[in-house]
Design an enzyme around this catalytic site. Sequence first.
Site, PDB file in Angstrom:
ATOM      1  N   ASP A  34       6.572   1.873   6.229  1.00  0.00           N
ATOM      2  CA  ASP A  34       5.268   1.179   6.204  1.00  0.00           C
ATOM      3  C   ASP A  34       4.385   1.992   5.273  1.00  0.00           C
ATOM      4  O   ASP A  34       3.915   3.052   5.667  1.00  0.00           O
ATOM      5  CB  ASP A  34       4.701   1.102   7.623  1.00  0.00           C
ATOM      6  CG  ASP A  34       3.246   0.664   7.652  1.00  0.00           C
ATOM      7  OD1 ASP A  34       2.757   0.151   6.648  1.00  0.00           O
ATOM      8  OD2 ASP A  34       2.604   0.866   8.701  1.00  0.00           O
ATOM      9  N   HIS A  80       0.806  -1.225   0.000  1.00  0.00           N
ATOM     10  CA  HIS A  80       0.000   0.000   0.000  1.00  0.00           C
ATOM     11  C   HIS A  80       0.842   1.278   0.000  1.00  0.00           C
ATOM     12  O   HIS A  80       1.858   1.351   0.680  1.00  0.00           O
ATOM     13  CB  HIS A  80      -1.010   0.002   1.154  1.00  0.00           C
ATOM     14  CG  HIS A  80      -0.418   0.033   2.535  1.00  0.00           C
ATOM     15  ND1 HIS A  80      -0.192   1.208   3.213  1.00  0.00           N
ATOM     16  CD2 HIS A  80      -0.026  -0.948   3.372  1.00  0.00           C
ATOM     17  CE1 HIS A  80       0.303   0.940   4.402  1.00  0.00           C
ATOM     18  NE2 HIS A  80       0.425  -0.355   4.531  1.00  0.00           N
ATOM     19  N   HIS A  98       5.014   2.963  12.698  1.00  0.00           N
ATOM     20  CA  HIS A  98       4.080   4.086  12.852  1.00  0.00           C
ATOM     21  C   HIS A  98       4.698   5.216  13.681  1.00  0.00           C
ATOM     22  O   HIS A  98       3.989   5.983  14.319  1.00  0.00           O
ATOM     23  CB  HIS A  98       2.740   3.622  13.461  1.00  0.00           C
ATOM     24  CG  HIS A  98       1.857   2.953  12.447  1.00  0.00           C
ATOM     25  ND1 HIS A  98       0.515   2.760  12.623  1.00  0.00           N
ATOM     26  CD2 HIS A  98       2.145   2.456  11.228  1.00  0.00           C
ATOM     27  CE1 HIS A  98       0.004   2.153  11.566  1.00  0.00           C
ATOM     28  NE2 HIS A  98       0.983   1.957  10.708  1.00  0.00           N
ATOM     29  N   GLU A 104      -5.046   1.130   3.063  1.00  0.00           N
ATOM     30  CA  GLU A 104      -4.731   0.071   4.031  1.00  0.00           C
ATOM     31  C   GLU A 104      -4.744   0.584   5.456  1.00  0.00           C
ATOM     32  O   GLU A 104      -5.251  -0.085   6.359  1.00  0.00           O
ATOM     33  CB  GLU A 104      -3.361  -0.546   3.713  1.00  0.00           C
ATOM     34  CG  GLU A 104      -3.093  -1.853   4.455  1.00  0.00           C
ATOM     35  CD  GLU A 104      -2.562  -1.668   5.873  1.00  0.00           C
ATOM     36  OE1 GLU A 104      -2.598  -2.628   6.649  1.00  0.00           O
ATOM     37  OE2 GLU A 104      -2.105  -0.551   6.221  1.00  0.00           O
ATOM     38  N   GLU A 105      -4.182   1.765   5.664  1.00  0.00           N
ATOM     39  CA  GLU A 105      -4.048   2.264   7.047  1.00  0.00           C
ATOM     40  C   GLU A 105      -5.393   2.508   7.711  1.00  0.00           C
ATOM     41  O   GLU A 105      -5.471   2.641   8.934  1.00  0.00           O
ATOM     42  CB  GLU A 105      -3.192   3.546   7.082  1.00  0.00           C
ATOM     43  CG  GLU A 105      -1.729   3.348   6.700  1.00  0.00           C
ATOM     44  CD  GLU A 105      -0.937   2.499   7.690  1.00  0.00           C
ATOM     45  OE1 GLU A 105      -1.492   2.085   8.723  1.00  0.00           O
ATOM     46  OE2 GLU A 105       0.238   2.226   7.402  1.00  0.00           O
ATOM     47  N   ASP A 130       3.760  -6.357   3.445  1.00  0.00           N
ATOM     48  CA  ASP A 130       3.620  -5.230   4.382  1.00  0.00           C
ATOM     49  C   ASP A 130       4.603  -5.452   5.526  1.00  0.00           C
ATOM     50  O   ASP A 130       5.080  -6.565   5.744  1.00  0.00           O
ATOM     51  CB  ASP A 130       2.167  -5.150   4.885  1.00  0.00           C
ATOM     52  CG  ASP A 130       1.770  -3.733   5.299  1.00  0.00           C
ATOM     53  OD1 ASP A 130       2.680  -2.930   5.571  1.00  0.00           O
ATOM     54  OD2 ASP A 130       0.567  -3.448   5.366  1.00  0.00           O
TER      55      ASP A 130
HETATM   56 ZN   LIG Z   1       0.721   0.868   8.816  1.00  0.00          ZN
END
Ligand SMILES: [Zn+2]
Length: 347
Positions: A186, A69, A321, A220-221, A241
């Site tokens: 990410d 993503h 994150h 995705e998040e 991922d």
């Molecule tokens: Zn993430």
Amino acid sequence: MEIQTNEIVSYIKELVHIPSPSGNTEAAIDFMKSFLEKNQVSFKTTNKGAVIATIRGEDDSKHRLLTAHVDTLGAMVKEIKSDGRLKLDLIGGFYWNTIEGEYCSIHTNSGKTFSGTIMMHQTAAHVYKGMNELKRDEKNMVVRVDEEFHSKKDVEEAGISVGDFVSFQPRFEQLDSGFVKSRHLDDKASVAILMYVIKQIKVNSIKLPYTTHFLISNNEEIGYGGNSNIPTDTVEYLAVDMGAIGDGQATDEFTVSICAKDSGGPYHHGLRKHLVDLAEKHDIGYKVDIYPYYGSDATAAIRAGADIVHGLIGPGIDASHAFERTHIKSLKNTTELIHAYLKSPLV
Ligand SMILES: [Zn+2]
């Protein structure tokens, strides 16, 4: 096949510098489209704004899909304060303290971009006593915009409004030690790996055993990136991922992480075993792991009712994150496993 990690890192560098918080991913998707055009890979765009590239394989009756993503964490202007500072609402799952002090960009509807800093309102040490003890939250944290704003009216007249997207500076660095640190590894590290793999397939005219789709997802998040638009002949669905690193985790920054289970439950057992067998056979450094607070696009697809064999692998990302970092060894191992997987039979 020797993996050129420098090429992967240069894709990461380009990608992390394109702001793409979930909900505002057009520029990153456009970047992917021009990459695919340049490499003569056919693709479709979905109504949701994602891209699905397809490379036809020897068997066109059963398909394989890999996804990564391009959407990232970010924020939105929630409120314009009377002093001209902005309050934020967060996009994605992370904590306020991980963006304290971060430089950011505010993207207005008219296409203008403003620079700012995300910080505690009470940051000045010469003015506020005990600010270190205040809670980092939506009440205390603001954006100080780098313009002569004295009032809410000044901000509004400049064109900033509630609902404007806010992106964070990636602070990308590639180090001689092999580490790559940046926000948004990410999942842009994985997108970069897929770009590299796609290019290798095209440049070396590699014939894949099955028709293979590459879904570059863009939600995705927030939980629903790759849950739809899955081509009907898809049998296997592999999400690429980040692997989650922390106390008690097996994942590290040097191997490819193969996920056995996350918050959404176990991944397909047969596919996981197949991936482990491939790693063993090709001497690829790997770790099998469980991610405690994690849901991938593969889980989102299963939840949405897709009848697929689902799996998850990816590079290990430290301090996810937040202040993310990985190592080129992890990028290399992940790329090697994907190459081996693409040439292998379906489980
Ligand atoms: Zn993430």
